[in-house]
Write an enzyme that holds these catalytic residues in place. Structure first.
Site, short mmCIF file in Angstrom:
data_model
loop_
_atom_site.label_atom_id
_atom_site.label_comp_id
_atom_site.label_asym_id
_atom_site.label_seq_id
_atom_site.Cartn_x
_atom_site.Cartn_y
_atom_site.Cartn_z
N SER A 42 -0.78 -10.56 -5.76
CA SER A 42 -1.63 -9.81 -4.69
C SER A 42 -2.80 -10.72 -4.37
O SER A 42 -2.80 -11.97 -4.33
CB SER A 42 -1.83 -8.40 -5.49
N ASP A 90 6.69 -4.72 2.09
CA ASP A 90 5.30 -4.72 2.14
C ASP A 90 4.54 -4.72 3.38
O ASP A 90 4.71 -5.73 4.25
CB ASP A 90 4.86 -6.16 1.29
N HIS A 134 4.48 -3.41 -1.53
CA HIS A 134 3.69 -4.39 -2.00
C HIS A 134 3.67 -4.34 -3.60
O HIS A 134 3.58 -5.24 -4.27
CB HIS A 134 2.22 -4.37 -1.52
#
Lengths: 378, 378
Positions: B145, B317, B350
């Site tokens: 991330s 995501d 995500h």
């Protein structure tokens, strides 16, 4: 200038979840003329925040929220159809809403407004059409976004009142992602001290106690979910604001996309009653066609009786995903309607119906042309 | 119990956008042992809010944020690799951050903390690895991330310091949708009167001046964008809370998905410093590989020199869409690396890297096995 007309609802007007309104009314506008057979009426039910001013008219020449779609020779051709747009019950654009005066107390309802459902919105619109305009059966019922859910409620609660249906960017029920977004929008308003438990200053111009911050956050979150990431990649990319456009405060806006959202919020915050927003938002979460089908969306939809339907959705819509429009199309088809299903790839997301006028015009205009031709002389 | 160790950064520690930190430090944890050749170090850079406690250890047996992935015999095998996880500079989990005392004033920095970029996060992590642990070259740099962006910065600013790279659910730059979400999260905090321009009570337990509402909204918006609508359709559908679980207030929570978000928010609001959140969030918006490639993401990525890379992303995501991982894979390949690209269909969005441990283990474990085998005896 104001083209609104008003229809007084039966008093008391019973609400689906309990309670009733007294002396309530609904605002609406019309375009074109009702024919002698009274069989050319087309009703439009709106999304959460638009007014009944869907298009300009001599009485109100300002552009309406669906200006590109409605008018002489346009997809919704006012030379042919008697077009009606109703302001949702509970919305503050002329209809009775939480900011209206409760005749029982002489003071605004605020949170004493009864619980509002989209069934109530539908019933109020039906009262306008049948009692106010004397139309027993709509030629077509068009519902966009939240209005698409209200339209499903309309057809379920008033069988035989609709000949054809156009379902635009909507859903048979709210899914958890949409509920989460709307819940967070409501929470942003509720948590704003300016909301004051619903007792903010109703007529504050710019000052006064008012949930500006909460409304701004709610609106921005709305715009984010109404559009699409794909559109913004092309439109904003990582373009910076000019230095003089930037906010002079810590963590102030720096990218164009931030300024775009701020513009949307500023135009909205003081022009929509926060309590109305809360009531209509919750009504959207509550609506569920499955209630009419013993827990099954498909069975609920199968109870709707229309001759023809057009169901449109957009692949980039994250709030009302395309699968939900497919569900509506499937259900109406199973109910016996002749259904056209149009899946668009417009980049604008949920808002495509307001922006991608060429593609929506083609789909809706084509459908209405065939509907008109198919009806033949009466 | 606490497994954190601390590395004192060079003083002054210059910041990319200007200014410097004095007497700053970075917290980190390690697992496994550095071999004699010092060539088995694997560094993990984290997302916005996690600490350095990625996995349990004898010194801190509580589960870490990537517990399923790191340990003896696990995908990131601590029998083989000397695993290091660094708490980002600017985060309040032990590293110097806006809540830390500014030695120049004896008071917390708050908004006097210099502007933070992910390049600073990367430089601080590099100082831990090279100066603190004596590792000239990482066997592998793993970034998840936001940490994936920090990892790109690390490799761009410290050529030759990384042999292999694992890029997890990240992007070479923030796109406008992600900027809009993060900007709105920051705004929710900024507009909360409890934020007080950054001067809230730092050590308030539950009372005191503190932007609880803003942090709650920010976190909920985070969770909404970290997961996926698809996952929630299966997990929450339209399930209601039991009546006794509902909030006793107007427009209170009614659906399970609302309660789920509330739980996430409650666990977060008082455990992450709001100013740290603002600084790290903005740093994520600022980061842009294209700055290293004359305005081109591809050219920026082509300046990265690693032998091998694994790039993983998830089709669900919405914050770091799969196309952005494809871009990273393409760029690293163009730079000469041997690149494996894995596109997963995990429903968790995500956050899949934190939840879908089986699929991430298979991809990352397989890559690290091949990396280990390919290295041969030394």
């Amino acid at each position: 200038m104001d083209a609104r007309r008003y229809h007084a609802l039966p008093s008391p007007f019973p609400m689906k979840r309990g309670g009733a309104l007294h002396g309530a009314r609904v605002a609406y506008e019309t375009w074109g003329a009702l024919n002698a057979a009274r069989d050319n009426a087309l009703l439009i039910l709106t999304g959460l925040s638009p007014s009944a001013h869907a298009a300009s008219s001599p009485d109100d020449p300002s552009p309406g929220w669906w200006e590109g779609m409605i008018g002489p020779g346009k997809a919704i051709d006012t030379n042919r159809w008697f077009v009606v747009c109703v302001n949702s019950l509970g919305s503050d654009k002329g209809s009775t809403c939480p900011a209206s005066v409760d005749p029982a107390t002489g003071r605004p309802y605020r949170l004493r407004f009864p619980e509002l459902s989209l069934e109530d919105v539908a019933d109020a619109a039906h009262a306008v059409v049948r009692d106010g305009l004397g139309v027993e059966r709509l030629a077509c019922l068009v519902g966009c976004s939240m209005g698409g859910m209200s339209a499903l409620a309309y057809m379920l609660r008033h069988p035989g009142s609709v000949r054809a249906h156009v379902s635009v960017d909507t859903a048979p029920q709210a899914q958890p992602f949409a509920i989460a977004i709307r819940s967070l929008q409501r929470e942003a308003i509720r948590l704003d001290p300016g909301w004051a438990g619903g007792d903010y200053d109703l007529h504050a111009a710019e000052g006064g106690t008012y949930p500006d911050a909460g409304m701004s956050i709610a609106r921005k979150l709305g715009v984010i979910t109404y559009r699409s990431a794909m559109e913004w990649n092309g439109r904003f990319a990582r373009i910076r604001l000019d230095p003089e456009q930037r906010e002079e405060q810590p963590f102030g806006f720096e990218f164009q996309v931030e300024s775009y959202l701020q513009g949307h919020a500023q135009r909205f915050v003081r022009t929509f009653d926060p309590n109305s927003y809360l009531y209509l938002s919750r009504a959207s979460d509550w609506f569920d066609v499955a209630e009419y089908g013993g827990g099954s969306v498909l069975e609920g939809l199968k109870r709707i009786r229309v001759e023809r339907a057009l169901v449109i959705g957009v692949s980039t819509d994250i709030l009302f995903p395309l699968e939900q429009q497919e569900q509506i199309a499937e259900g109406l088809r199973a109910a016996g309607a002749e259904v056209e299903f149009v899946a668009l790839d417009s980049p604008q997301g949920h808002d495509a119906f307001l922006v991608d006028i060429p593609n929506y015009s083609r789909a809706i205009g084509g459908f209405l042309n065939r509907l008109h031709a198919g009806s033949g002389p009466r």
